[in-house]
Structure formats: structure tokens, C-alpha cells
Design an enzyme around this catalytic site. Structure first.
Site: not given
Ligand code: KIV
Length: 273
Positions: A47, A185
Site C-alpha cells: 500500500d 520493519e
Molecule cells: O507497503 C509496503 O510497501 C510495505 C513494505 C514497506 C514492506 O508494506
């Protein structure tokens, strides 16, 4: 012969064999095809779409229909990589029933193989139910962009012992509920190492150090395409923003100077479009 498609059980198998998992985000068919051809194991339709493609300030405005639209494009471009689609804000927090329907649409209409959602024990009923009905789930702990307002920004998480313990317990709860992998993260390396050692399913790190079982980055960050904000842990393997700007400048100069296009009678071969 084409390399075999990556499947959900391959994730656990790779961890067991000590093979690192390489994952990147993708949002369209062309990029998915390029990343897939280069050998990534998994493509995340994140997202982060909201920020790097749609131009929003954060991920909160991304809708399920946005995600389905972009997931379909990525699935069309990916031959080997496993495609995981993010469940956007408010599509899994309201009720388990809504979460099943929304995750189901990401598989049925989007063509994703799995969904990713943020959170640990607070969303564990949702994870268990999705897995029970056959929808593979990737967890996401540590910095959770959908909680940006609650936390007050994109800050590093699990830096205090109690929060680190909570994160490891959440990771184990996700595994017990049937998640096939967990994204970690922006957390300290030692916490990521502890979580990784506590699990049979792989951890996929982003800003969580080298000891995770795999890594994921936002492709626009690692390719140098997104020039607004790049997290400090990102290694930029290219600077496509500059390449695109320079190529565009040359095109603009050529058009303005009458150097492009040449008369068709001077150009060999048929037009490409
Ligand atoms: O939305 C995204 O790109 C993510 C990554 C940062 C893991 O969740």
C-alpha cells in the site's frame, strides 16, 4: 524451460535450507516483469502504492479497489515470483467477516497468492480465519505505516525491552495463527535476530538488519525513482530519477530544436507502434 513459480511452502523451505528470500514491491505489469525476470522471489503490491505511485502523503487513502487494480497488473507481469497484496487500512480492522471478504477479493479479482496485513495479537482472529479459509497471510510487525497518526510519524519501533518482547510474542502468535512469513520493519537488529530465531516461518526485514530470513524494499526507493524521502537503511542500486530526467530533457530539447522526429522517409524499418 521457465523457472518454477514460487509457492507458499517454498518460503518455509528456503528458511529451513538457509536460503535468503529477496522481495521487492511492484505496482504495475512492466515493473513486475522486469523484477521477476531479474529473479526476485516475491513481489509485494504494497500500500506504499499510495505514496510512490498515487502521490498521497501516507498509505491511509489507499482503497481496496486501488489494490485490486494494481495487483491485477502485477500478476499479469509476474511469471515466477509469488505475488502478495497488502490489505489497505480499514479493510481488515472492522470485523473478521469483512476481512475475509476483502482478502478474498484480492485473491479472486486481483489474482494475488497471499495477503499482507499489519499488526500482531490485535488482529490474530483475522489472521486465523483467513488461513482457515485458505487465504495465505504474511504478517507485518515493527513500524506499521497504517498507524502513522497513532505513533506520530514513521519512527523506529521495539527499541525498548518491553516493546521488543511484545514484538517477539506477536511474531510467535502470527506463526501460531498460520501466517507463512512476517515482515519486520524498522526495528533494531538484535530484536529482528531474536524474532527470526524464535520462528520456523521466515522473517522478511526492511530496516531490520542482516539476520532476517529475507529482505524487502520499496522498489522506487532502491531504484532511486522516488525522490521525496528515502529511509536511511535503503541502499540505492540505481538513480533512475536522474536517468529519466536527463532522457526527458534530451527529448524536450530535440523536439524544440526540430531534431526529433526525423522524416519517416529517412528512418529505416517499420514504426514500432
Ligand atoms: O507497503 C509496503 O510497501 C510495505 C513494505 C514497506 C514492506 O508494506
Amino acid at each position: 524451460m521457465n523457472a518454477p513459480r514460487i509457492r507458499i511452502p517454498d518460503f518455509k523451505g528456503k528458511k529451513a535450507r538457509g536460503q535468503k528470500i529477496a522481495m521487492l514491491t511492484a505496482y504495475d505489469a512492466t515493473m513486475a516483469r522486469l523484477l521477476d525476470r531479474a529473479g526476485v522471489d516475491a513481489l509485494l503490491v504494497g500500500d506504499s502504492l499510495g505514496m510512490v505511485v498515487l502521490g498521497y502523503e501516507n498509505t491511509l487513502a489507499v482503497t481496496l479497489d486501488d489494490m485490486i487494480h494494481h495487483t491485477r497488473a502485477v500478476v499479469r507481469g509476474a511469471e515466477r515470483a509469488l505475488v502478495v497484496a497488502d490489505m489497505p487500512f480499514l479493510t481488515y480492522q472492522v470485523s473478521v467477516a469483512e476481512a475475509v471478504r476483502n482478502a478474498g477479493r484480492l485473491l479472486q479479482e486481483g489474482g494475488a497468492t497471499a495477503v499482507k496485513l499489519e499488526g500482531g495479537r490485535p488482529v490474530i482472529d483475522v489472521v486465523r480465519r483467513l488461513v482457515d479459509v485458505g487465504i495465505p497471510v504474511m504478517g507485518h510487525l515493527g513500524l506499521q505505516p497504517q498507524s502513522v497518526h497513532q505513533v506520530g510519524g514513521y519512527v523506529r519501533r521495539a527499541t525498548q525491552p518491553q516493546e521488543a518482547d511484545t514484538l517477539v510474542a506477536d511474531a510467535i502468535a502470527l506463526q501460531d495463527a498460520g501466517a507463512f512469513a512476517v515482515v519486520l520493519e524498522s526495528i533494531p537488529e538484535d530484536v529482528a535476530r531474536r524474532a527470526t530465531a524464535s520462528l520456523d516461518i521466515p522473517t522478511i526485514g526492511i530496516g531490520a538488519g542482516p539476520d532476517c530470513d529475507g529482505q524487502v524494499l520499496v522498489s522506487h526507493d532502491m531504484l532511486g525513482l522516488f525522490d521525496r524521502f528515502v529511509p536511511s537503511f535503503v541502499k540505492q542500486y540505481a538513480n533512475l530519477a536522474d536517468t529519466i530526467a536527463a532522457a526527458t530533457q534530451s527529448y524536450v530539447d530535440d523536439v524544440r530544436a526540430g531534431r526529433y522526429p526525423q522524416s519517416l522517409s529517412k528512418v529505416a524499418g517499420p514504426p514500432s507502434h
